[in-house]
Design a protein around this motif. Structure first.
Motif, short mmCIF file in Angstrom:
data_model
loop_
_atom_site.label_atom_id
_atom_site.label_comp_id
_atom_site.label_asym_id
_atom_site.label_seq_id
_atom_site.Cartn_x
_atom_site.Cartn_y
_atom_site.Cartn_z
N GLN A 46 0.82 -1.19 0.00
CA GLN A 46 0.00 0.00 0.00
C GLN A 46 0.87 1.26 0.00
O GLN A 46 2.06 1.21 0.33
N PRO A 47 0.30 2.42 -0.36
CA PRO A 47 1.06 3.68 -0.32
C PRO A 47 1.69 3.89 1.05
O PRO A 47 1.09 3.60 2.08
N GLY A 48 2.92 4.40 1.05
CA GLY A 48 3.67 4.60 2.29
C GLY A 48 4.71 3.53 2.54
O GLY A 48 5.62 3.73 3.34
N ALA A 49 4.58 2.38 1.84
CA ALA A 49 5.59 1.33 1.98
C ALA A 49 6.92 1.83 1.41
O ALA A 49 6.95 2.60 0.45
N ILE A 50 8.02 1.37 2.01
CA ILE A 50 9.35 1.77 1.54
C ILE A 50 10.09 0.52 1.07
O ILE A 50 10.19 -0.47 1.80
N ILE A 51 10.59 0.56 -0.15
CA ILE A 51 11.29 -0.58 -0.73
C ILE A 51 12.57 -0.12 -1.42
O ILE A 51 12.74 1.06 -1.73
N ARG A 64 6.60 -7.18 -21.37
CA ARG A 64 6.90 -6.09 -20.45
C ARG A 64 8.20 -6.36 -19.72
O ARG A 64 8.64 -7.50 -19.61
N GLU A 65 8.80 -5.27 -19.22
CA GLU A 65 10.04 -5.37 -18.44
C GLU A 65 9.71 -5.24 -16.96
O GLU A 65 8.89 -4.41 -16.56
N TRP A 66 10.39 -6.04 -16.13
CA TRP A 66 10.16 -6.02 -14.70
C TRP A 66 11.50 -5.88 -13.97
O TRP A 66 12.47 -6.54 -14.33
N TYR A 67 11.54 -5.03 -12.95
CA TYR A 67 12.74 -4.94 -12.11
C TYR A 67 12.75 -6.09 -11.11
O TYR A 67 11.71 -6.49 -10.61
N ARG A 68 13.96 -6.60 -10.79
CA ARG A 68 14.07 -7.63 -9.77
C ARG A 68 15.06 -7.18 -8.68
O ARG A 68 15.53 -6.04 -8.72
N TYR A 69 15.35 -8.06 -7.74
CA TYR A 69 16.14 -7.74 -6.55
C TYR A 69 15.43 -6.66 -5.72
O TYR A 69 15.86 -5.52 -5.65
N ILE A 70 14.32 -7.06 -5.16
CA ILE A 70 13.47 -6.15 -4.38
C ILE A 70 13.68 -6.44 -2.90
O ILE A 70 13.84 -7.59 -2.49
N LEU A 71 13.65 -5.39 -2.09
CA LEU A 71 13.76 -5.53 -0.65
C LEU A 71 12.74 -4.61 0.01
O LEU A 71 12.75 -3.40 -0.22
N ILE A 72 11.85 -5.18 0.83
CA ILE A 72 10.89 -4.38 1.57
C ILE A 72 11.55 -3.91 2.86
O ILE A 72 12.08 -4.72 3.62
N HIS A 73 11.50 -2.61 3.13
CA HIS A 73 12.01 -2.07 4.40
C HIS A 73 10.89 -1.93 5.42
O HIS A 73 11.07 -2.23 6.58
N SER A 74 9.76 -1.42 4.98
CA SER A 74 8.61 -1.29 5.87
C SER A 74 7.34 -1.23 5.04
O SER A 74 7.36 -0.73 3.91
N ASN A 84 10.06 -10.53 6.22
CA ASN A 84 11.24 -11.38 6.03
C ASN A 84 10.94 -12.55 5.11
O ASN A 84 11.78 -12.94 4.29
N ARG A 85 9.74 -13.12 5.24
CA ARG A 85 9.35 -14.24 4.37
C ARG A 85 9.29 -13.80 2.92
O ARG A 85 9.84 -14.45 2.02
N ILE A 86 8.66 -12.65 2.68
CA ILE A 86 8.52 -12.15 1.31
C ILE A 86 9.89 -11.77 0.75
O ILE A 86 10.19 -12.04 -0.42
N ASN A 87 10.74 -11.16 1.58
CA ASN A 87 12.08 -10.77 1.11
C ASN A 87 12.94 -11.99 0.76
O ASN A 87 13.95 -11.85 0.07
N GLY A 88 12.55 -13.16 1.25
CA GLY A 88 13.28 -14.38 0.91
C GLY A 88 12.94 -14.93 -0.46
O GLY A 88 13.61 -15.85 -0.94
N LEU A 89 11.92 -14.36 -1.11
CA LEU A 89 11.52 -14.81 -2.44
C LEU A 89 12.25 -14.02 -3.52
O LEU A 89 12.82 -12.95 -3.26
N THR A 90 12.24 -14.53 -4.73
CA THR A 90 12.75 -13.77 -5.88
C THR A 90 11.60 -12.92 -6.39
O THR A 90 10.61 -13.45 -6.93
N LEU A 91 11.69 -11.62 -6.22
CA LEU A 91 10.57 -10.73 -6.48
C LEU A 91 10.81 -9.86 -7.71
O LEU A 91 11.95 -9.58 -8.08
N TYR A 92 9.70 -9.42 -8.29
CA TYR A 92 9.73 -8.54 -9.46
C TYR A 92 8.69 -7.44 -9.28
O TYR A 92 7.63 -7.66 -8.68
#
Length: 287
Positions: A46-51, A64-74, A84-92
């Protein structure tokens, strides 16, 4: 897991995020992962999340092009365990991420900065200031977890020495002395809560407003502001001492070393001076 494996993983992680871009979302954003050869939605932030993401690495799918190597901070609605669980996945994420994130929320001039600071000072006793209890020199103290010069949206505002003293008095606290500042910094270090300073150069009277606005709009500072709501953090500011000097500004994450390892009169001999790096930590004796 062997030490060499841990070091390898750490170095790979550092390399992956060496050129990362950190943003605060202005719109909702879908996090994708590949399942059975197809991109599937893992979570909608949601809006306000920092990645953070690395913009130089992409993945092509459905034209389409997708960015990878994503990290959620909050992210609101997600626990640390879930993050932490989501950050353990390969995200786009979609490559129009820049249109979905905030570019600049603040552009204050000196009069506006003073107005924000005065409002924080005047309303300080009615604010909820998260604190931690520490024993220093055999005496028990209540210490603010973070810089108390912070707006409701987790934006820090820098202030001068006289303003810092007014804030401490208004809040019913004091500014720490040298011994207390050192003890507080060591406490954060021992608990793994020391952040590397976000240095901005050049930094002088001419540049302090542009640098202040840069700091106020820095998503990484928002991450730290939110962390300070639940634990005592350190390293991300030079703290004012009760004698009007500064201490701190960590050289690395949990490094235990600072740009000012002892209190210093640098930059603050002029009572009208402030810059983006100056923060206010408060302390009071527990009765």
């Amino acid at each position: 897991m062997k030490l060499v494996t841990l070091i390898t993983i750490f170095m790979l992680s550092m390399n992956i995020f060496a050129n990362r871009r950190t943003v605060e979302l202005d719109q909702s954003l879908e996090l994708m992962t590949v399942i059975d050869g197809r991109l599937e939605v893992v979570e909608t932030l949601q809006p306000g999340a920092i990645i953070s993401y690395r913009s130089s690495r992409t993945y092509s799918a459905d034209g389409r092009e997708w960015y990878r190597y994503i990290l959620i901070h909050s992210a609101s609605g997600l626990s640390d365990t879930e993050i932490n669980r989501i950050n353990g996945l390969t995200l786009y994420i979609t490559n129009n991420i820049r249109r979905m994130s905030r570019r600049s929320g603040y552009s204050v001039d000196e009069a506006e900065r003073v107005e924000l600071v005065n409002e924080l000072i005047d309303n300080c006793r009615s604010r909820n200031i998260p604190t931690t209890r520490l024993e220093i020199g055999g005496v028990l103290y209540e210490v603010s977890n973070d810089n108390v010069s912070k707006l409701d949206d987790d934006t820090y505002v820098p202030l001068t020495v006289p303003e810092a003293r007014r804030m401490a008095s208004s809040c019913g606290f004091e500014l720490p002395n040298d011994e207390q500042l050192i003890a507080i910094g060591r406490f954060a270090f021992r608990n793994g809560n020391q952040y590397r300073a976000r240095t901005i150069l050049p930094n002088d009277h001419r540049d302090r407003l542009p640098n202040t606005n840069q700091m106020m709009n820095d998503p990484q500072m928002k991450v730290r502001a939110r962390a300070g709501k639940t634990k005592l953090i350190d390293g991300h500011f030079k703290w004012y001492s009760k004698h009007g000097e500064i201490y701190g500004f960590a050289r690395g994450n949990n490094s235990g070393t600072f740009f000012h390892n002892s209190t210093s009169p640098a930059h603050v001999s002029d009572s009208s001076y402030y810059d983006y790096s100056h923060g206010v930590r408060l302390i009071r004796r527990v009765r």
